[in-house]
Every structure is written in structure tokens, then in C-alpha cells.
Write a protein that holds these residues in place. Structure first.
Motif, PDB file in Angstrom:
ATOM      1  N   HIS A  15       0.835  -1.204   0.000  1.00 15.33           N
ATOM      2  CA  HIS A  15       0.000   0.000   0.000  1.00 15.33           C
ATOM      3  C   HIS A  15       0.869   1.253   0.000  1.00 15.33           C
ATOM      4  CE1 HIS A  15      -4.094  -1.358   0.214  1.00 15.33           C
ATOM      5  NE2 HIS A  15      -3.832  -2.200   1.200  1.00 15.33           N
ATOM      6  N   GLN A  16       1.897   1.236   0.850  1.00 16.27           N
ATOM      7  CA  GLN A  16       2.777   2.401   0.942  1.00 16.27           C
ATOM      8  C   GLN A  16       3.531   2.618  -0.361  1.00 16.27           C
ATOM      9  OE1 GLN A  16       5.115   1.417   4.408  1.00 16.27           O
ATOM     10  NE2 GLN A  16       3.819   2.662   5.731  1.00 16.27           N
ATOM     11  N   ASP A  17       4.003   1.500  -0.956  1.00 22.22           N
ATOM     12  CA  ASP A  17       4.732   1.624  -2.214  1.00 22.22           C
ATOM     13  C   ASP A  17       3.834   2.224  -3.296  1.00 22.22           C
ATOM     14  OD1 ASP A  17       7.087   0.705  -1.226  1.00 22.22           O
ATOM     15  OD2 ASP A  17       6.802  -1.373  -1.833  1.00 22.22           O
ATOM     16  N   ASP A  18       2.549   1.845  -3.269  1.00 23.54           N
ATOM     17  CA  ASP A  18       1.613   2.400  -4.254  1.00 23.54           C
ATOM     18  C   ASP A  18       1.457   3.906  -4.064  1.00 23.54           C
ATOM     19  OD1 ASP A  18       1.183  -0.034  -5.345  1.00 23.54           O
ATOM     20  OD2 ASP A  18      -0.714  -0.434  -4.348  1.00 23.54           O
ATOM     21  N   ALA A  19       1.445   4.347  -2.799  1.00 21.68           N
ATOM     22  CA  ALA A  19       1.209   5.763  -2.506  1.00 21.68           C
ATOM     23  C   ALA A  19       2.396   6.640  -2.856  1.00 21.68           C
ATOM     24  CB  ALA A  19       0.849   5.935  -1.032  1.00 21.68           C
ATOM     25  N   LEU A  20       3.609   6.149  -2.585  1.00 24.75           N
ATOM     26  CA  LEU A  20       4.801   6.975  -2.792  1.00 24.75           C
ATOM     27  C   LEU A  20       5.161   7.073  -4.270  1.00 24.75           C
ATOM     28  CD1 LEU A  20       7.044   5.917   0.236  1.00 24.75           C
ATOM     29  CD2 LEU A  20       5.262   7.661   0.100  1.00 24.75           C
ATOM     30  N   LEU A  21       5.867   8.159  -4.594  1.00 22.85           N
ATOM     31  CA  LEU A  21       6.231   8.410  -5.987  1.00 22.85           C
ATOM     32  C   LEU A  21       7.567   7.769  -6.336  1.00 22.85           C
ATOM     33  CD1 LEU A  21       5.385  12.242  -6.155  1.00 22.85           C
ATOM     34  CD2 LEU A  21       3.958  10.360  -6.972  1.00 22.85           C
ATOM     35  N   GLY A  22       7.593   7.022  -7.428  1.00 23.48           N
ATOM     36  CA  GLY A  22       8.844   6.479  -7.953  1.00 23.48           C
ATOM     37  C   GLY A  22       9.342   7.349  -9.090  1.00 23.48           C
ATOM     38  N   LEU A  36       3.135  23.959  -9.110  1.00 23.55           N
ATOM     39  CA  LEU A  36       3.309  22.885  -8.122  1.00 23.55           C
ATOM     40  C   LEU A  36       2.297  23.016  -6.987  1.00 23.55           C
ATOM     41  CD1 LEU A  36       7.220  22.803  -7.938  1.00 23.55           C
ATOM     42  CD2 LEU A  36       5.728  21.172  -9.096  1.00 23.55           C
ATOM     43  N   ALA A  37       2.061  24.253  -6.539  1.00 22.50           N
ATOM     44  CA  ALA A  37       1.112  24.483  -5.452  1.00 22.50           C
ATOM     45  C   ALA A  37      -0.298  24.062  -5.855  1.00 22.50           C
ATOM     46  CB  ALA A  37       1.127  25.948  -5.043  1.00 22.50           C
ATOM     47  N   ALA A  38      -0.659  24.325  -7.095  1.00 17.93           N
ATOM     48  CA  ALA A  38      -1.999  23.974  -7.572  1.00 17.93           C
ATOM     49  C   ALA A  38      -2.174  22.465  -7.692  1.00 17.93           C
ATOM     50  CB  ALA A  38      -2.257  24.644  -8.923  1.00 17.93           C
ATOM     51  N   ALA A  39      -1.100  21.766  -8.040  1.00 21.31           N
ATOM     52  CA  ALA A  39      -1.198  20.328  -8.320  1.00 21.31           C
ATOM     53  C   ALA A  39      -1.104  19.437  -7.081  1.00 21.31           C
ATOM     54  CB  ALA A  39      -0.099  19.932  -9.304  1.00 21.31           C
ATOM     55  N   LEU A  40      -0.406  19.899  -6.057  1.00 22.65           N
ATOM     56  CA  LEU A  40      -0.097  19.010  -4.930  1.00 22.65           C
ATOM     57  C   LEU A  40      -1.332  18.456  -4.200  1.00 22.65           C
ATOM     58  CD1 LEU A  40       2.148  17.577  -3.458  1.00 22.65           C
ATOM     59  CD2 LEU A  40       2.485  19.606  -2.043  1.00 22.65           C
ATOM     60  N   PRO A  41      -2.356  19.275  -3.903  1.00 25.70           N
ATOM     61  CA  PRO A  41      -3.531  18.704  -3.233  1.00 25.70           C
ATOM     62  C   PRO A  41      -4.170  17.565  -4.030  1.00 25.70           C
ATOM     63  CG  PRO A  41      -3.564  21.096  -3.074  1.00 25.70           C
ATOM     64  CD  PRO A  41      -2.458  20.746  -4.028  1.00 25.70           C
ATOM     65  N   ALA A  77      -4.678  13.717  -2.823  1.00 30.46           N
ATOM     66  CA  ALA A  77      -6.014  13.117  -2.841  1.00 30.46           C
ATOM     67  C   ALA A  77      -6.041  11.827  -3.660  1.00 30.46           C
ATOM     68  CB  ALA A  77      -7.025  14.115  -3.397  1.00 30.46           C
ATOM     69  N   ALA A  78      -5.270  11.801  -4.747  1.00 28.51           N
ATOM     70  CA  ALA A  78      -5.259  10.625  -5.618  1.00 28.51           C
ATOM     71  C   ALA A  78      -4.480   9.458  -5.002  1.00 28.51           C
ATOM     72  CB  ALA A  78      -4.660  11.000  -6.975  1.00 28.51           C
ATOM     73  N   ARG A  79      -3.380   9.771  -4.312  1.00 26.58           N
ATOM     74  CA  ARG A  79      -2.497   8.705  -3.839  1.00 26.58           C
ATOM     75  C   ARG A  79      -2.715   8.323  -2.380  1.00 26.58           C
ATOM     76  NH1 ARG A  79       1.157   8.041  -8.182  1.00 26.58           N
ATOM     77  NH2 ARG A  79       2.280   6.456  -6.996  1.00 26.58           N
ATOM     78  N   LEU A  80      -3.213   9.245  -1.582  1.00 26.67           N
ATOM     79  CA  LEU A  80      -3.502   8.947  -0.172  1.00 26.67           C
ATOM     80  C   LEU A  80      -4.868   9.515   0.208  1.00 26.67           C
ATOM     81  CD1 LEU A  80      -0.194   9.596   1.872  1.00 26.67           C
ATOM     82  CD2 LEU A  80      -1.380   7.422   1.599  1.00 26.67           C
TER      83      LEU A  80
END
Length: 290
Positions: free
Chosen positions: A6-13, A88-93, A97-100
């Protein structure tokens, strides 16, 4: 599926970071000192080294595409990220929301320059964890420590030579203004090295982790921080000079500087690089009494 999966799915590679950057049309800029972390193991290591606890309210400066943000959100109670870049500020939320999705309500974005931030929404921060932009690392760190006294523990990733300067002890060749000012707030130490290949783009310098644990009790001095820092700045403005000469402008004359130094128990022939923060405070205290 295990918890780790689950954690690996959430984090960015690496692929995720590049795809996200391409979608946003983002190219890391040298002007803002941007180097994005692309290695999930590195962000996990940073969170572990920072000692992030489930009750922590973490502030992150320069979250970029969110590599470290996601790892922090998994470990802390809340994360507030301060980002200056509009895209970057606009995209981060959305990335959070998508990954966690289960933690998205615990994330807050502040779209601002960290050097201008005077307050943060929500509960006061207990920790600062950040991959600081190289070109403003020291000013941002000192600004956050000064402005948010509830920050008890800090772990920052900075250029290796900046890490060395921050953690330097009196007598070291790299001991200087950042070393003394950081020591005013905290116990400072190097907390590890970070290779170049965990970043995109790979920087042409190595990085280091610096741990700062805020002093349980402030330095015992009647001098203010501003008074102490004025002495520090004067002492290192001409670091080859003796303190008698270097502090002449600050004290009004070389003779006056010598009197203050002697009264503070510091040799007028010493140089700034040999003094502890406590000795700088003693000088400031004596100078303020004149």
C-alpha cells in the motif's frame, strides 16, 4: 496486499515523478534550486531519521511534486506544505487526494514564499522536515525556527557543504554565521549523506541531512536574539581580523570593542570562528550595557 505494498503504491517512484512533471509541464529550475526526489526509500529514510511521530504536525517547505509529502502524511498526524511555485502548489492537493485519499483531509497547502510566512493554518507545527531549495536553505531554516517556536525537531536536506556549515563546531574552518545562528536555537548535528542519483535532475553536488533539536531552555542571556546576531554578523564580516578589529564598527571603536570583549571574558585577539554561541551572547550582553 501487505501494508508495505500500500505504501509503495502511494509513494512516488522515478516514473511517477517524471510523468507528473510532464503532465504539469514542469521543468525543474535552477533559479528556485529545484531537484525532485525520485526514490521512495530515500523519503522513507528521511521520515525515519526525522523521528516523525503519529501525533506530529509537520511543516514541509518546498514540497515540489510531493515525494516527501506523501511519506510524511503516512507517518504524521498532519502535514502543512509551503510551496512558492504556482503550478506545483496547484497540483499538490490533487496528488495527495489521488495517492492517499484516506489522509487528504490531514494535508494543508500554503501557497507562499516560505521567507514571508508569518503564520500557518491549523495546529502549531511540532516538526519541520524538508528538502530545502539549495539557494535559500539557510535563510528559510532560520526564518522558520525564529517564527515558529513550537517546532521542536527539524530535519532538513541541504547541499553537503551547507550541512557541514550548519553543524560545524567552533574552531572548524567552515564554522561561521549559519553555525552560530543555528546553535542559538538548537542542538545541531549531521544526520547522514544523500547521494546525487536519488534526485531528478541529479545535482552536481552531494546532499546532507541536518538534525536540529530545539534547546529545552533558551540560552541564558539578557541580550536579545537581534543583539547577539548583530555581533555574529560583525565578527564574521571580516573573519580574518581579530575580534578587536572586526567589532570596532559595532562597538564604535577598536578600543570600545576591546573593553567589551575583556568584560565578556573573551580575548580581543581571538577570531569569530573560535567562539561559542554563549560567548557571542556574553559579548552582546556587555555591549548592550554600555
Amino acid at each position: 496486499m501487505s501494508e508495505t505494498d500500500h505504501q509503495d503504491d502511494a509513494l512516488l517512484g522515478p516514473g511517477d515523478v517524471r510523468a507528473l512533471a510532464a503532465t504539469l509541464g514542469v521543468r525543474p529550475t535552477k533559479q528556485r534550486g529545484q531537484n525532485f526526489v525520485i526514490d521512495a526509500n530515500t523519503v522513507r529514510r528521511i521520515v525515519r531519521t526525522a523521528g516523525v511521530r503519529p501525533e506530529d504536525v509537520v511543516v514541509e517547505v518546498g514540497p515540489g511534486l510531493g515525494s516527501l509529502t506523501l511519506a510524511l502524511l503516512e507517518a504524521a498526524d498532519r502535514v502543512t506544505a509551503v510551496e512558492i511555485d504556482d503550478v506545483l502548489a496547484a497540483a499538490l492537493p490533487d496528488t495527495v487526494a489521488a495517492r492517499l485519499p484516506g489522509r487528504a483531509d490531514r494535508f494543508t497547502l500554503v501557497h507562499n514564499d516560505a521567507l514571508r510566512v508569518a503564520e500557518l493554518p491549523g495546529p502549531p507545527p511540532t516538526a519541520l522536515v524538508a528538502n530545502l531549495p539549495y539557494n535559500v536553505a539557510v535563510p528559510v531554516l532560520l526564518h522558520m525556527l525564529a517564527g515558529f517556536p513550537t517546532i521542536d525537531r527539524t530535519l532538513v536536506m541541504v547541499q553537503a557543504e551547507v550541512a557541514d556549515r550548519l553543524a560545524a563546531r567552533p574552531g572548524s574552518k567552515v564554522y561561521g554565521v549559519p553555525s552560530v545562528k543555528a546553535a542559538w536555537y538548537a542542538e545541531v548535528k549531521r544526520a547522514g549523506a544523500i547521494g546525487r542519483n536519488v534526485f531528478w535532475p541529479a545535482p552536481n553536488v552531494d546532499s546532507g541531512l541536518v538534525s536540529l533539536v530545539r534547546r529545552a531552555e533558551p540560552l541564558r542571556t539578557t541580550a536579545t536574539r537581534e543583539q547577539v546576531f548583530a555581533v555574529v554578523d560583525a565578527a564574521f564580516a571580516q573573519r580574518r581580523k581579530t575580534l578587536r578589529a572586526a567589532l570596532a564598527g559595532w562597538a564604535g571603536s577598536a578600543t570600545a570593542a576591546e573593553e567589551v570583549l575583556v568584560a565578556a571574558g573573551v580575548s580581543p585577539q581571538a577570531r569569530g570562528e573560535s567562539l561559542t554561541v554563549e560567548e557571542f551572547a556574553a559579548i552582546a550582553e556587555r555591549g548592550a550595557r554600555r
